[in-house]
Enzyme design. Structure first.
Site, PDB file in Angstrom:
ATOM      1  CB  CYS A   1     -35.594   3.840  -8.718  1.00  0.00           C
ATOM      2  SG  CYS A   1     -36.145   4.366 -10.355  1.00  0.00           S
TER       3      CYS A   1
ATOM      4  CG  ASP B   1     -40.799   2.231 -10.481  1.00  0.00           C
ATOM      5  OD1 ASP B   1     -41.887   1.965  -9.948  1.00  0.00           O
ATOM      6  OD2 ASP B   1     -40.471   1.830 -11.613  1.00  0.00           O
TER       7      ASP B   1
ATOM      8  NE  ARG C   1     -42.888  -0.511 -11.030  1.00  0.00           N
ATOM      9  CZ  ARG C   1     -42.277  -1.158 -12.022  1.00  0.00           C
ATOM     10  NH1 ARG C   1     -42.823  -2.264 -12.523  1.00  0.00           N
ATOM     11  NH2 ARG C   1     -41.134  -0.707 -12.511  1.00  0.00           N
TER      12      ARG C   1
ATOM     13  CG  HIS D   1     -36.917  -0.904  -9.184  1.00  0.00           C
ATOM     14  ND1 HIS D   1     -37.826  -1.027 -10.190  1.00  0.00           N
ATOM     15  CD2 HIS D   1     -36.390   0.348  -9.300  1.00  0.00           C
ATOM     16  CE1 HIS D   1     -37.878   0.099 -10.887  1.00  0.00           C
ATOM     17  NE2 HIS D   1     -37.008   0.957 -10.366  1.00  0.00           N
TER      18      HIS D   1
ATOM     19  CB  CYS E   1     -35.154  -0.153 -13.275  1.00  0.00           C
ATOM     20  SG  CYS E   1     -34.612   1.559 -13.020  1.00  0.00           S
TER      21      CYS E   1
END
Length: 744
Positions: free
Chosen positions: A572, A574, A576, A631, A634
């Site tokens: 992803c 993302d 993080r 993760h 999400c």
């Protein structure tokens, strides 16, 4: 340093039915050690000026007691050349009966050291000091015995031996020189002979040939003087009359320390070769002490664990301590039955043997190791002190110099200035204590008064004096001063009035290249104007260029002309999720594709971007693995569940590739994470999404072909952000398990 773990030591002879099998190895090994021990025991006693029979008594009594009660099963104890120098002085000062009492006292001290568990501390002595001490003993031994080989007699000190050596060389030489030269020639040339011949120990062969030559040619020269048998010695230890107790105690302490240190080093050396249970060093020290008590009480020479005999015992195939015990029996039999043969040995042959042994104590390999580690001055000072004064003086001088060098390394470690135009960076590394303050102030004085300065602290300890120095300079400097601490904030804690006073109180700090740079900026950058997004990236790039790039330049240089990643990593977008961080990988390892929801579109070409990356990674780069990593928390999974932000048409168009995941969720049983079902519905969907995207990958022809050839593996991964836990898909349990639970 050796790790001593209770319960893993040798605890005595084997308690099973292997005695006879072990005896097949121990019996011949004991004979080999006996043949080495007899000439060495006589030679050591002769060099120290002790009664020659005392060397054999110690080899029998001391060797037996140490073998029975010591902690090392293959250690062989007896008279050692390392004690000849101190014993010669002790005998000259006190006489032999009092020296026997000193030997008993030294044994009692060793027992006390063993009971107080001091053996581990002995191994903390610097190798430079140990090698220097042994070299000093070797040089002193050679200088004294060389006179005997040349037909003269040893002088009272090493310096006197050196001064008298030219005259000794120039004077007339008698038959003793011939015997000494023959003995040395055999010892030097023996290793070059065929292996079948070398089965006979070199010391025995050299002394036997020299003795045979002297008898066959009728030479008249000093020979070994032994009484008729052990009971005829008639020596009982005697305490000093009147005064002399100070020198008595000093001699006992010296013998205890040197004998104990050599015994422990010998035991550790044998442990490195033999494997199996480690030596109980405290028990070994107690056994050596008991051996010295017994040997001294019967008029014997002090004993140690002798590395030459112990190595010979191991190389001869010994399995248990029975070998060392049997070798004592052979020596006793020789004393009682072969006294007439032993009396034929010329003293010059024993002196030549000791010259050879003395040269071996100057270990050139050990000297090279000491030099490589920068401790050559410690070695030289220890050697010089041992030769010029005495052994304890040499050791004390070596310890003091080693401490001084340690302090110097602390004072002069890592304080320097780096200049970049008008900016100055003062880099300070290591432990910053009051000892470093003079040098620190001198370096800080080099910085121009109005310069912009960064104090970069890589310190693992900061004491009060050093903190005051830095804080005072920061306040007094006319230009701006920024303190940049790498690791625990020693300076920051002190400035806040909460100083850290012990290393143990320092927090474990994540390195800046792992922790979020923005987080570090928020805590450490003092000017709010510097906290803009562009500034964060620019400062982070500057940190990389200055600190990380030099470390990885060689790595990137090797990658400059092409890439060979082993994994295609689909995850992803993302912020993080940091793929290289959670997989402990680096430049050139991962070919990474990131998108919203780590989705893999169908292979029909509806999204050529992801498809092109898959085809290139598998078909051209020939990656061995494709990982799909989802993760927790999400946003794409939440959007699929109907919580998508309004007005984002492009996002809605992209998320249609996730509809297959929703269909899988409706028809398949929930997947487990670590044996449990995730509490959040979006996290449950994220697990199903990873499995679905793996299925989508199998629809790509290039992936299907590689899977059929066995050239590719598909792996499902899930990262729990809050728990910092990586989990991998395990089909056998229909769920994801912690990464450490699977072997790949």
């Amino acid at each position: 340093m050796i790790e001593i773990v209770r319960g893993e030591h040798d605890t005595g002879p084997p308690k099973n039915a292997d005695h006879l099998e072990n005896l097949k190895h121990d019996f011949p090994a004991s004979i080999v050690v006996f043949l080495v021990a007899v000439p060495l025991s006589l030679g050591v006693a002769f060099a120290a000026g002790a009664p020659l029979l005392s060397g054999l008594i110690s080899a029998v009594v001391g060797g037996l007691v140490a073998s029975l009660f010591g902690g090392s099963p293959l250690q062989v104890s007896g008279p050692s050349a390392a004690l000849t120098v101190v014993l010669a002085d002790t005998i000259a000062t006190h006489g032999w009966p009092v020296t026997c009492a000193i030997t008993v006292a030294a044994g009692l001290l060793q027992i006390l050291f063993g009971l107080s568990r001091a053996a581990r501390a002995a191994l903390a002595v610097s190798p430079a000091i140990v090698h220097g001490l042994l070299a000093g003993i070797g040089v002193t031994l050679v200088l004294g015995q060389l006179h005997v080989v040349l037909g003269g007699s040893a002088q009272g000190s090493a310096l006197a031996n050196v001064l008298a050596l030219p005259r000794q060389i120039a004077t007339h030489h008698d038959q003793a020189v011939v015997i000494g030269v023959v003995t040395l020639a055999v010892l030097v040339g023996w290793p070059r002979l065929p292996k079948a011949v070398r089965r006979l120990p070199a010391p025995l062969a050299a002394v036997a040939l020299a003795t045979g030559l002297s008898v066959a040619t009728g030479m008249i020269l000093p020979r070994v003087d032994l009484p008729a048998g052990l009971p005829a010695l008639g020596i009982v230890p005697r305490l000093p009359d009147g005064g002399g107790w100070g020198s008595f105690a000093l001699a006992a302490l010296t013998i205890a320390l040197i004998a104990g240190l050599e015994s422990l080093l010998s035991a550790v050396s044998v442990d490195k070769l033999r494997g199996g249970p480690r030596t109980d060093l405290d028990r070994e020290l107690i056994g050596q002490g008991a051996a010295n008590v017994a040997a001294g009480a019967l008029g014997g020479f002090p004993v140690t664990g002798v590395i030459v005999r112990s190595m010979t015992n191991f190389e001869a195939g010994a399995r248990t301590r029975a070998s060392a015990i049997l070798h004592c029996g052979w020596i006793l039999a020789a004393c009682l039955l072969l006294t007439g043969v032993l009396r034929l040995i010329p003293l010059a042959a024993l002196a030549a043997l000791l010259v050879y042994v003395g040269t071996k104590l100057v270990n050139l390999h050990g000297l090279k190791e000491v030099r490589r580690h920068g401790d050559l001055p410690v070695y030289a000072v220890t050697l010089a002190g041992a030769v010029a004064v005495n052994l304890l003086t040499g050791v004390a001088a070596g310890v003091l110099l080693a401490l001084a060098m340690m302090l110097r390394r602390m004072i002069f470690s890592g304080i320097h200035v780096e200049r970049a135009g008008d900016r100055h960076r003062v880099v300070i590394e290591g432990a910053l204590t009051f000892l470093s303050v003079p040098r620190l102030t001198r370096v800080l004085a080099e910085v121009p008064p109005h310069a912009e300065v960064t104090l970069e602290l890589h310190v693992d300890y900061l004491d009060h004096a050093a903190f005051d120095c830095l804080r005072g300079w920061q306040q007094a400097h006319a230009g701006p001063v920024t303190v940049d601490e790498i690791g625990h904030p020693w300076f920051g804690r002190g400035r806040a009035g909460e100083p850290t006073v012990r290393r143990g109180g320092a927090a474990r700090v994540v390195p800046r290249w792992l922790a979020p740079w923005s987080e570090w900026q928020a805590e450490h950058v003092e000017l709010p104007a510097q906290r803009t997004a562009s500034s964060l990236l620019c400062r982070g790039a500057s940190e990389f260029q200055r600190r990380t790039a030099p470390l990885l330049r060689d790595t990137w240089s090797g990658l400059a002309h092409g890439q060979q990643p082993h994994t295609l990593f689909i995850t992803c977008g993302d912020a993080r999720i940091v793929p290289n961080l959670i997989t402990t990988s680096g430049p050139g390892d991962l070919f990474t594709v990131r998108n919203i929801g780590n989705l893999v579109p169908p292979a029909d070409g509806t999204d050529s971007s992801v498809g092109a990356a898959i085809e290139y990674a598998v078909g051209v780069l020939e990656v061995a693995e494709i990982v799909v990593c989802g993760h927790s928390g999400c946003g794409a999974m939440k959007a699929l569940l109907g919580r998508a932000p309004a007005g984002l048409d492009q996002l809605g168009s992209w998320l249609r590739h996730g509809e297959a995941t929703l269909r899988r969720r409706s028809r398949e049983a929930p997947l487990l994470l670590g044996g449990e079902r995730p509490a959040a519905e979006a996290d449950q969907l994220a697990l199903q999404n990873v499995v679905q995207q793996l299925e989508m990958l199998r629809g790509y022809p290039v992936v299907a072909a590689a899977l059929e050839r066995g050239a590719l593996r598909l792996t499902g991964m899930y990262f729990d952000v809050g728990a910092a836990q990586v989990s991998l898909l395990d089909d056998t349990v229909r769920g994801f398990v912690p990464a450490g639970a699977l072997e790949h």
